[in-house]
Design a protein around this motif. Structure first.
Motif, PDB file in Angstrom:
ATOM      1  N   ALA A 122      10.787 -39.710 -14.632  1.00 24.75           N
ATOM      2  CA  ALA A 122       9.704 -40.271 -15.440  1.00 24.75           C
ATOM      3  C   ALA A 122       8.350 -40.091 -14.766  1.00 24.75           C
ATOM      4  O   ALA A 122       7.333 -39.933 -15.442  1.00 24.75           O
ATOM      5  N   HIS A 123       8.336 -40.131 -13.421  1.00 17.34           N
ATOM      6  CA  HIS A 123       7.055 -39.996 -12.722  1.00 17.34           C
ATOM      7  C   HIS A 123       6.416 -38.634 -12.963  1.00 17.34           C
ATOM      8  O   HIS A 123       5.197 -38.496 -12.899  1.00 17.34           O
ATOM      9  N   LEU A 124       7.227 -37.617 -13.256  1.00 18.91           N
ATOM     10  CA  LEU A 124       6.690 -36.289 -13.509  1.00 18.91           C
ATOM     11  C   LEU A 124       6.025 -36.186 -14.874  1.00 18.91           C
ATOM     12  O   LEU A 124       5.312 -35.219 -15.150  1.00 18.91           O
ATOM     13  N   ASP A 125       6.261 -37.180 -15.730  1.00 18.01           N
ATOM     14  CA  ASP A 125       5.585 -37.243 -17.026  1.00 18.01           C
ATOM     15  C   ASP A 125       4.275 -38.018 -16.947  1.00 18.01           C
ATOM     16  O   ASP A 125       3.544 -38.094 -17.933  1.00 18.01           O
ATOM     17  N   ASP A 126       4.002 -38.607 -15.787  1.00 18.07           N
ATOM     18  CA  ASP A 126       2.809 -39.436 -15.610  1.00 18.07           C
ATOM     19  C   ASP A 126       1.643 -38.541 -15.186  1.00 18.07           C
ATOM     20  O   ASP A 126       1.715 -37.845 -14.170  1.00 18.07           O
ATOM     21  N   ALA A 367       4.029 -41.916 -25.488  1.00 13.72           N
ATOM     22  CA  ALA A 367       4.469 -41.702 -26.864  1.00 13.72           C
ATOM     23  C   ALA A 367       4.187 -42.943 -27.708  1.00 13.72           C
ATOM     24  O   ALA A 367       4.237 -44.075 -27.218  1.00 13.72           O
ATOM     25  N   ARG A 368       3.906 -42.729 -28.993  1.00 15.51           N
ATOM     26  CA  ARG A 368       3.571 -43.840 -29.879  1.00 15.51           C
ATOM     27  C   ARG A 368       4.805 -44.592 -30.353  1.00 15.51           C
ATOM     28  O   ARG A 368       4.729 -45.781 -30.677  1.00 15.51           O
ATOM     29  N   ARG A 369       5.924 -43.911 -30.422  1.00 13.65           N
ATOM     30  CA  ARG A 369       7.130 -44.556 -30.923  1.00 13.65           C
ATOM     31  C   ARG A 369       8.317 -44.113 -30.073  1.00 13.65           C
ATOM     32  O   ARG A 369       8.284 -43.039 -29.457  1.00 13.65           O
TER      33      ARG A 369
END
Length: 612
Positions: A122-126, A367-369
């Motif tokens: 997940a940190h790579l998406d930050d 992401a919005r949803r």
């Protein structure tokens, strides 16, 4: 949405101080030796004006024992200064180079370790972490490696000490207030320029996003996969213009911020006034015999040496720019650092009964949803399940959640009744063999690419060959220059590139190698996307052999592959909308039956046309 370990705030103060603290941690002996050599170099610089002062005194004095002693003392000091400079400088340069390399290597290694340490991805998406990673690599500050800051620091420290020694000599040879006035002028003007430099570095660091975009555009231009389309669609000029604009926004603006004409003019006036205030009394006193000729010689050299207390131009610029990469590198190296030494439960041999998703919800950062919303799904151990659905339905996300690469925002995933995250994730992942849709294409040998499936096991020829047979890769190696040991990249001498289908078969072989070494869950995400018709048929023929005795999860849009599974789950709106066997879902005449008819219609129509 999901929580992400971050690398801290984007502003990283104290970069030079952080670098200094790191030096003894990286290599204590080299740091101490560099300190000793620097002290020797400064001593040599201090001895030089003293030696020249003695020699001038001897040459201007009447011949006699006193003049002779002054001359010999001056020559001795001069010889010692030259020895310290000539003998120690090459050693100091060598030690500096080694310490610089050690710092670069240490920070690079710790950055890689930090990026890999978090349990998930997940940190790579930050975007904040992405910026920190780029700054740690030096991209955000003009591609200066931290090692260059070591070189600049090794030159700047003796320069500053030399300036301090010059101030002491000026006070001794002239009057006590002279170094105070002149030194203050150099320090104040130096601080002005240093603050400009700090603002420029901060402005440039804030443009890491633009520089990251520029680096991405550069990579597009120089990598083979995109080179074909760039030429085909005539994107050359567009790419050059876009790259230039991003690079300009990220780098050149920094240079504008380093120039303040009014402050530079004020600094010049201040320094000129300070020199006048010091030089005029010094000259007037010398005309009256105080200071003496020898002391005046020392004072004038010391006066010139005080510049070392001011702004040193490119030296300080390199120090600030290169050291700016140190705090982000340290921040990234601390990613995912465990709060305690506790580990989870061993997962060896799981699952024995089932894998169960209970009310799982998950959305990617920003992401919005949610992609997966209130997902309930049971996968009996030893069974095969196919997951189908429209694009964006969350099929691949389910596989990533199962692998522990992301944590659910709500709900839980249970393995034999225990929460997945109660288990040691490393142990659990040894039970998984996964072929992701965007599988890795490692630029190493064929053997390594397969054996990475169980890195802890010895890569025997028999195990590699068997995995390659099941994955459909066996025989491809015979057409490669070095067989199993051929590097799979044209960047290496003797290396080669595989086709998309060959890479997919190799990725499948890697997963099956993991199964051969104890993995109990096989996850295949679009395993036939790059395969030709013959290779796809061969995979169907081996499916029962491949999946015998293990839990299999198959994600695919191809219903010829999907129908091989015992059970099929249809995802819609982030949850399971239909569940059953192929025949049951066709009989239900729902979304699955609709997608199946759409995909099989061309073949049905073609067969009907031939019959007619």
């Amino acid at each position: 949405m999901s929580t992400t370990p971050t690398a801290g705030p984007t502003r990283q103060p104290g970069a030079v101080a952080a670098l200094v603290r790191e030096l003894p941690r990286v290599n204590t002996p080299l740091t101490v030796l560099l300190g000793v050599l620097t002290a020797g170099q400064v001593a040599g610089v201090v001895l030089l004006p003293l030696a020249i002062g003695r020699l001038v005194t001897a040459l201007t004095a009447d011949a006699g024992p006193t003049a002779s002693r002054q001359a010999w003392t001056g020559l001795t000091l001069l010889a010692l200064a030259l020895v310290l400079d000539i003998a120690l400088e090459p050693i100091r340069a060598m030690v500096t180079a080694k310490l610089s390399t050690a710092v670069d290597g240490s920070l690079a290694q710790r950055t890689v370790e930090g990026a890999l340490r978090p349990d998930g991805v997940a940190h790579l998406d930050d975007s904040d972490v992405a910026d920190q990673l780029e700054r740690a690599r030096g991209v955000g500050i003009g591609a200066y490696a931290p090692g260059q800051a070591v070189n600049a620091l090794a030159a700047l420290v003796p320069l500053r000490l030399t300036g301090l020694a010059a101030a002491i000599l000026l006070g001794w040879a002239g009057q006590w207030w002279m170094p105070v006035v002149l030194g203050a002028a150099w320090i104040v003007t130096g601080r002005w320029q240093e603050k400009e430099m700090a603002r420029a570095v901060a402005a440039n660091t804030a443009r890491t996003v633009q520089l990251r975009h520029a680096a991405y555009l550069r990579d597009i231009a120089v990598t083979a996969p995109s080179a074909k389309e760039l030429r085909l669609f005539g994107l050359h000029q567009w790419l050059v213009e876009r790259f230039t604009r991003e690079w300009w926004d990220g780098v050149v603006e920094m240079r504008r911020k380093t120039t303040d004409g009014r402050r530079h003019a004020a600094a010049s006036v201040l320094l000129l006034a300070a020199h006048v205030v010091v030089v005029v009394p010094l000259a007037y006193g010398a005309s009256n015999g105080d200071p003496s000729v020898g002391e005046l010689t020392v004072a004038l050299q010391a006066l010139l040496g005080l510049f070392a207390l001011g702004f040193t131009g490119d030296l300080q610029r390199r120090l600030h720019l290169a050291s700016a990469a140190v705090p982000p590198a340290l921040a990234v190296s601390a990613l995912g650092a465990p709060a305690t030494g506790a580990t989870g439960l061993a997962a060896t041999g799981l699952p024995q009964r089932e894998i169960r998703f209970e009310g799982v919800r998950f959305g990617y950062p920003g992401a919005r949803r949610p992609v997966v919303d209130n997902l309930d799904l049971v996968i009996p151990a030893g069974s095969s399940l196919a997951i189908v659905g429209d694009n964006g339905a969350g099929k691949s996300t389910v596989t990533k959640l199962l692998a522990g690469l992301y944590r659910p925002d709500a709900g839980r995933i249970r393995v034999d009744g225990r929460d997945l995250h109660d288990h040691d994730l490393a142990s659990w992942r040894r039970q998984l063999a996964v072929v992701f849709q965007d599988f890795g294409r490692y630029p190493f040998s064929v053997r390594d690419n397969i054996a990475f499936g169980a890195i802890e096991a010895a890569a025997t020829d028999g195990a590699v060959v068997e995995a390659a047979r099941l994955g459909g890769f066996l025989g491809v190696e015979q057409g490669l220059a070095d067989g199993w040991d051929t590097p799979l990249t044209s960047a290496y001498t003797g290396g080669t590139e595989l086709s998309g289908g060959q890479w997919q078969r190799l990725a499948l072989s890697r997963a099956l190698y993991a199964v051969r070494h104890g993995a109990r869950v096989l996850v295949l995400d679009e395993p036939t996307a790059h395969l030709d018709i013959e290779a796809e048929y061969e995979l169907y023929a081996r499916f029962l052999e491949i999946t015998a005795g293990i839990t299999t999860i198959l994600v695919s849009h191809r219903f010829a592959t999907v129908r091989l599974a015992e059970r099929i789950a249809v995802l819609r709106g982030g949850r399971v909308s239909e569940y059953g066997s192929h025949d049951e879902l066709l009989a239900a005449d729902g979304r699955y039956a609709q997608m199946f008819r759409v995909q099989s219609a061309p073949f049905t129509d073609s067969a009907g046309g031939r019959r007619g």
